[in-house]
Design a protein around this motif. Structure first.
Motif, mmCIF file in Angstrom:
data_model
loop_
_atom_site.group_PDB
_atom_site.id
_atom_site.type_symbol
_atom_site.label_atom_id
_atom_site.label_comp_id
_atom_site.label_asym_id
_atom_site.label_seq_id
_atom_site.Cartn_x
_atom_site.Cartn_y
_atom_site.Cartn_z
ATOM 1 N N THR A 1 62.998 -37.171 10.886
ATOM 2 C CA THR A 1 62.380 -36.204 11.804
ATOM 3 C C THR A 1 61.761 -35.038 11.036
ATOM 4 O O THR A 1 60.646 -34.603 11.329
ATOM 5 C CB THR A 1 63.429 -35.668 12.797
ATOM 6 O OG1 THR A 1 63.983 -36.769 13.532
ATOM 7 C CG2 THR A 1 62.803 -34.683 13.769
ATOM 8 N N ALA A 2 62.471 -34.553 10.021
ATOM 9 C CA ALA A 2 61.975 -33.424 9.234
ATOM 10 C C ALA A 2 60.714 -33.792 8.466
ATOM 11 O O ALA A 2 59.783 -32.987 8.350
ATOM 12 C CB ALA A 2 63.062 -32.951 8.270
ATOM 13 N N MET A 3 60.662 -35.017 7.944
ATOM 14 C CA MET A 3 59.503 -35.423 7.149
ATOM 15 C C MET A 3 58.278 -35.709 8.017
ATOM 16 O O MET A 3 57.151 -35.753 7.526
ATOM 17 C CB MET A 3 59.860 -36.643 6.303
ATOM 18 C CG MET A 3 60.894 -36.330 5.232
ATOM 19 S SD MET A 3 61.336 -37.752 4.217
ATOM 20 C CE MET A 3 59.912 -37.866 3.144
ATOM 21 N N LEU A 4 58.493 -35.894 9.302
ATOM 22 C CA LEU A 4 57.379 -36.081 10.234
ATOM 23 C C LEU A 4 56.863 -34.755 10.773
ATOM 24 O O LEU A 4 55.823 -34.718 11.439
ATOM 25 C CB LEU A 4 57.814 -36.983 11.392
ATOM 26 C CG LEU A 4 57.982 -38.472 11.044
ATOM 27 C CD1 LEU A 4 58.691 -39.208 12.183
ATOM 28 C CD2 LEU A 4 56.640 -39.104 10.739
ATOM 29 N N ASP A 5 57.577 -33.677 10.481
ATOM 30 C CA ASP A 5 57.168 -32.344 10.930
ATOM 31 C C ASP A 5 56.262 -31.709 9.881
ATOM 32 O O ASP A 5 56.707 -31.449 8.759
ATOM 33 C CB ASP A 5 58.407 -31.469 11.150
ATOM 34 C CG ASP A 5 58.076 -30.122 11.780
ATOM 35 O OD1 ASP A 5 56.881 -29.747 11.790
ATOM 36 O OD2 ASP A 5 59.006 -29.456 12.250
ATOM 37 N N PRO A 6 54.984 -31.463 10.204
ATOM 38 C CA PRO A 6 54.045 -30.888 9.223
ATOM 39 C C PRO A 6 54.523 -29.574 8.607
ATOM 40 O O PRO A 6 54.139 -29.235 7.482
ATOM 41 C CB PRO A 6 52.767 -30.668 10.050
ATOM 42 C CG PRO A 6 52.889 -31.612 11.196
ATOM 43 C CD PRO A 6 54.353 -31.686 11.508
ATOM 44 N N LYS A 7 55.369 -28.853 9.315
ATOM 45 C CA LYS A 7 55.853 -27.573 8.795
ATOM 46 C C LYS A 7 56.690 -27.744 7.533
ATOM 47 O O LYS A 7 56.821 -26.805 6.743
ATOM 48 C CB LYS A 7 56.692 -26.858 9.862
ATOM 49 C CG LYS A 7 55.898 -26.421 11.086
ATOM 50 C CD LYS A 7 56.811 -25.762 12.109
ATOM 51 C CE LYS A 7 56.041 -25.369 13.349
ATOM 52 N NZ LYS A 7 56.934 -24.779 14.388
ATOM 53 N N ASN A 8 57.272 -28.925 7.370
ATOM 54 C CA ASN A 8 58.139 -29.157 6.210
ATOM 55 C C ASN A 8 57.402 -29.750 5.020
ATOM 56 O O ASN A 8 58.002 -29.989 3.978
ATOM 57 C CB ASN A 8 59.293 -30.095 6.609
ATOM 58 C CG ASN A 8 60.219 -29.452 7.617
ATOM 59 O OD1 ASN A 8 60.518 -28.273 7.528
ATOM 60 N ND2 ASN A 8 60.650 -30.220 8.597
ATOM 61 N N ARG A 9 56.128 -29.996 5.170
ATOM 62 C CA ARG A 9 55.329 -30.560 4.077
ATOM 63 C C ARG A 9 54.605 -29.435 3.351
ATOM 64 O O ARG A 9 53.881 -28.657 3.956
ATOM 65 C CB ARG A 9 54.320 -31.569 4.621
ATOM 66 C CG ARG A 9 53.622 -32.387 3.545
ATOM 67 C CD ARG A 9 53.052 -33.651 4.170
ATOM 68 N NE ARG A 9 52.277 -34.399 3.196
ATOM 69 C CZ ARG A 9 50.950 -34.537 3.244
ATOM 70 N NH1 ARG A 9 50.267 -33.972 4.209
ATOM 71 N NH2 ARG A 9 50.324 -35.241 2.332
ATOM 72 N N ILE A 10 54.841 -29.352 2.062
ATOM 73 C CA ILE A 10 54.196 -28.318 1.253
ATOM 74 C C ILE A 10 52.804 -28.814 0.890
ATOM 75 O O ILE A 10 52.645 -29.705 0.050
ATOM 76 C CB ILE A 10 55.016 -28.017 -0.022
ATOM 77 C CG1 ILE A 10 56.441 -27.586 0.368
ATOM 78 C CG2 ILE A 10 54.335 -26.949 -0.867
ATOM 79 C CD1 ILE A 10 57.370 -27.459 -0.823
#
Length: 399
Positions: A141-150
């Motif tokens: 779920t976190a890796m699908l959230d653009p906010k968590n991608r640098i």
């Protein structure tokens, strides 16, 4: 202890005889407390044995359980950690990277969570800001959230020279161009296998990074250096050519030329072709000129002259702007009149150009020219046909 139990059980039947016998046994054992002591000891031993069996059973159950239950953390984790997902990484590769970073407890936990989430195929390469000890589901779920991608990406277009690539990278990363140039001086140290720098024509090869900086969009990791960025691009090149079986097919199908010579041809096609569908045909022209029935067995392509101009710090020119001296300069190692194949690629070709060089269409074309401003290209087997095509191009204001 068994004797005591037996005597107690038989006492009513044995009457006085039984009583006397029990009394005598008590005397032999030193008084009335002996039987009770042995009973307590036996109970303690039984408890120890049962405890050992219980502990072993628990340990065995715990181990067996791990075969059927996926090791996983609970919840969304704690703290913070960054994880880099490489280009071309599969779900299993991502899982391994997450386990190594302490994000998930097991690769299986992440893989199962990804399989259960249809959107997991949208996870992109790049750098992610995650937490430690996350459940597999939370990690997906976190890796699908653009906010968590640098996001720190840079796009390298197809057909750019190494010098041009360094400028683009420098603008994005603020790493000086000189550092990229220094890092690229030893391509083998940056990951290019030495077998790539071999030719079938006997010409000596001075290893160059040109051709190996695969054009793509790259996520630049935090604290990246010129060396690590170039290595990332080389790794991508090797991954793409490996998937294509580029080297194997060239060696089997291209009449004895080496993968490096085919890579040079791919760069020529990338520079000369006006449209994607013409890449293979331009590659065929290059092969026919350098290795076929062409009078000088030279390439006679102005793009090679332009590459030398850029390489030596001069301004590039259109064909019409080039002087006769520049076109025929014999000191230029990329001369139009150089017999055979030029020393190195002249840019960094994309997948389609490499596919065209690996498997060009069959044809005896020796000439080509763009005949309109849309980039439509006509190919010819004879110079008379070429002259007719050039006349058409002049009519359309192309040349």
């Amino acid at each position: 202890m068994i004797d005591d139990l037996d005597l107690g059980f038989d006492e009513q039947e044995r009457g006085e005889k039984g009583k006397h016998r029990r009394s005598a046994m008590r005397k032999r054992n030193g008084g009335s407390g002996g039987g009770r002591g042995r009973t307590v000891l036996a109970l303690l031993l039984a408890l120890v044995l049962l405890g050992g069996i219980g502990g072993g059973a628990f340990y065995g159950f715990d181990r067996i359980q791990n075969y059927f239950v996926t090791p996983d953390y609970d919840g969304s984790g704690t703290g913070e950690v960054t994880v880099a997902i490489k280009q071309g990484a599969l779900i299993a590769d991502m899982a391994d990277a997450l386990v190594a970073a302490g994000v998930v407890k097991s690769a299986k936990a992440f893989v199962e969570a990804a399989e259960a989430n249809s959107r997991s195929k949208n996870i992109q390469p790049g750098t992610y800001k995650l937490r430690k000890q996350m459940s597999g589901e939370s990690a997906v779920t976190a890796m699908l959230d653009p906010k968590n991608r640098i996001v720190n990406g840079v796009t390298i277009p197809e057909g750019r020279t190494a010098k041009s690539v360094y400028k683009l990278l420098s603008e994005k990363t603020k790493i000086p161009v000189k550092e990229f140039e220094a890092a690229a001086k030893d391509p083998i140290a940056r990951g290019v296998p030495d077998w790539w720098f071999k030719r079938s024509d006997g010409k000596k090869v001075k290893p160059s990074i040109e051709g190996f900086l695969y054009p793509d969009t790259y996520e630049i990791p935090p604290k990246a250096t010129a060396e690590t960025i170039i290595e990332l691009m080389v790794e991508n090149f090797l991954s793409v050519t490996g998937e294509m079986k580029f080297a194997d097919r060239v060696q089997k199908e291209r009449g004895g030329i080496t993968p490096y010579e085919a890579l040079i041809v791919a760069s020529l096609a990338q520079a000369e072709a006006g449209r994607k569908e013409d890449l293979g045909k331009v590659a065929r022209v290059a092969y026919n000129r350098a290795y076929g029935e062409f009078p000088c067995n030279c390439l006679e392509m102005d793009v090679t002259v332009n590459y030398y101009l850029e390489l030596t710090g001069q301004d590039t020119k259109t064909s019409a702007e080039m002087t006769r001296e520049e076109l025929l300069d014999t000191k230029n190692p990329y001369s139009r009149k150089l017999r055979g194949m030029i020393p190195t690629p002249i840019n960094n070709p994309g997948r389609d150009a490499m596919a065209g060089a690996m498997d060009p269409p069959v044809g005896k074309w020796l000439w080509f020219v763009a005949v309109d401003k849309k980039g439509t290209t006509e190919f010819a087997e004879t110079y008379d046909e070429q002259k007719k095509n050039e006349a058409k191009a002049r009519e359309n204001g192309v040349i």
